[in-house]
Each structure stands twice: as structure tokens, then as C-alpha cells.
Design a protein around this motif. Sequence first.
Motif, PDB file in Angstrom:
ATOM      1  N   GLY A   9       0.819  -1.204   0.000  1.00  7.37           N
ATOM      2  CA  GLY A   9       0.000   0.000   0.000  1.00  7.37           C
ATOM      3  C   GLY A   9       0.854   1.255   0.000  1.00  7.37           C
ATOM      4  O   GLY A   9       2.076   1.200   0.138  1.00  7.37           O
ATOM      5  N   GLY A  10       0.188   2.403  -0.176  1.00  9.85           N
ATOM      6  CA  GLY A  10       0.913   3.660  -0.168  1.00  9.85           C
ATOM      7  C   GLY A  10       0.102   4.771  -0.791  1.00  9.85           C
ATOM      8  O   GLY A  10      -1.100   4.636  -1.017  1.00  9.85           O
ATOM      9  N   LEU A  11       0.784   5.869  -1.075  1.00 11.70           N
ATOM     10  CA  LEU A  11       0.175   7.039  -1.700  1.00 11.70           C
ATOM     11  C   LEU A  11       0.503   7.038  -3.190  1.00 11.70           C
ATOM     12  O   LEU A  11       1.677   6.880  -3.564  1.00 11.70           O
ATOM     13  N   VAL A  12      -0.511   7.205  -4.004  1.00 14.38           N
ATOM     14  CA  VAL A  12      -0.313   7.202  -5.448  1.00 14.38           C
ATOM     15  C   VAL A  12      -1.221   8.261  -6.065  1.00 14.38           C
ATOM     16  O   VAL A  12      -2.302   8.548  -5.533  1.00 14.38           O
ATOM     17  N   GLN A  13      -0.791   8.826  -7.167  1.00 14.04           N
ATOM     18  CA  GLN A  13      -1.596   9.830  -7.853  1.00 14.04           C
ATOM     19  C   GLN A  13      -2.704   9.160  -8.657  1.00 14.04           C
ATOM     20  O   GLN A  13      -2.569   7.999  -9.077  1.00 14.04           O
ATOM     21  N   PRO A  14      -3.795   9.873  -8.905  1.00 14.81           N
ATOM     22  CA  PRO A  14      -4.852   9.311  -9.758  1.00 14.81           C
ATOM     23  C   PRO A  14      -4.287   8.882 -11.109  1.00 14.81           C
ATOM     24  O   PRO A  14      -3.447   9.580 -11.700  1.00 14.81           O
ATOM     25  N   GLY A  15      -4.737   7.716 -11.565  1.00 10.56           N
ATOM     26  CA  GLY A  15      -4.218   7.152 -12.799  1.00 10.56           C
ATOM     27  C   GLY A  15      -3.028   6.238 -12.608  1.00 10.56           C
ATOM     28  O   GLY A  15      -2.623   5.539 -13.550  1.00 10.56           O
ATOM     29  N   GLY A  16      -2.470   6.233 -11.411  1.00  7.58           N
ATOM     30  CA  GLY A  16      -1.298   5.414 -11.132  1.00  7.58           C
ATOM     31  C   GLY A  16      -1.650   3.975 -10.808  1.00  7.58           C
ATOM     32  O   GLY A  16      -2.813   3.576 -10.879  1.00  7.58           O
ATOM     33  N   SER A  17      -0.610   3.205 -10.452  1.00 10.27           N
ATOM     34  CA  SER A  17      -0.782   1.777 -10.179  1.00 10.27           C
ATOM     35  C   SER A  17      -0.104   1.400  -8.871  1.00 10.27           C
ATOM     36  O   SER A  17       0.871   2.030  -8.452  1.00 10.27           O
TER      37      SER A  17
END
Length: 120
Positions: A9-17
Motif C-alpha cells: 500500500g501507499g500514496l499514489v496519484q490518480p491514474g497510477g498503479s
Amino acid sequence: QVQLVESGGGLVQPGGSLRLSCASSGSIFSFDTMSWYRQAPGKQRELVASLAGTGSTNYTDSVKGRFTISRDNAKNTVYLQMNRLKPEDTAVYYCNAEEFIVTTGWNDYWGQGTQVTVSS
């Protein structure tokens, strides 16, 4: 007692994977079904994806075409590949395993959860 440990898990930008992993302390061959659930703040826990021992899969409508559940029997690990992530995918993701034992019935195991946050 089987233990399930999630990671990825973690922080990801919209559109990321992101790819989540669920490692079992025991052989995953014994499980009838392995699944990923998620729970967003203020919402009920919901089933995201499941993978039966037969190999059949099931996904909630909101993730179809974006998420893929898979397993690596040699590593006793189940994965959730999440692509084209959206802010509404933000939640704590939990791994679940179910096994049926003829003498005692169903056993249900849960991991501790891993946070996924989709935000710019």
C-alpha cells in the motif's frame, strides 16, 4: 493458526498503479477462496476481488477492467494489481482467506490491512 500479511500500500496519484501482496504463513492450497476487501472511512467493508481454488475470479463492478487478482502458489502469496487508480479507491485493503474443513466447518482468516491513498 494461519497468518496473512499484506504489503504494497501507499500514496499514489490518480491514474497510477499499485500492487498489493498478501503472504500466507501456510500453504494457500488449503484455502477455498482468497479475497481482497476494502474499507473506506465511514463506509462498510466491501469485497473487491476474489479468487477461488478453481481459478475463477470475481470483481466488484467498480474495479472491473482495472484490478486483477492473482496467486503465486510457490510463494504462498496472493496479489492485487491495481491500475488506473481513482480517488474513490482510497481505503484500507484487507486480505481474506477461507477454508472448509469437513470436521470443523469454515475457517476465516484476515490480514491486518494496508492503506491505499489515491490523491494528487
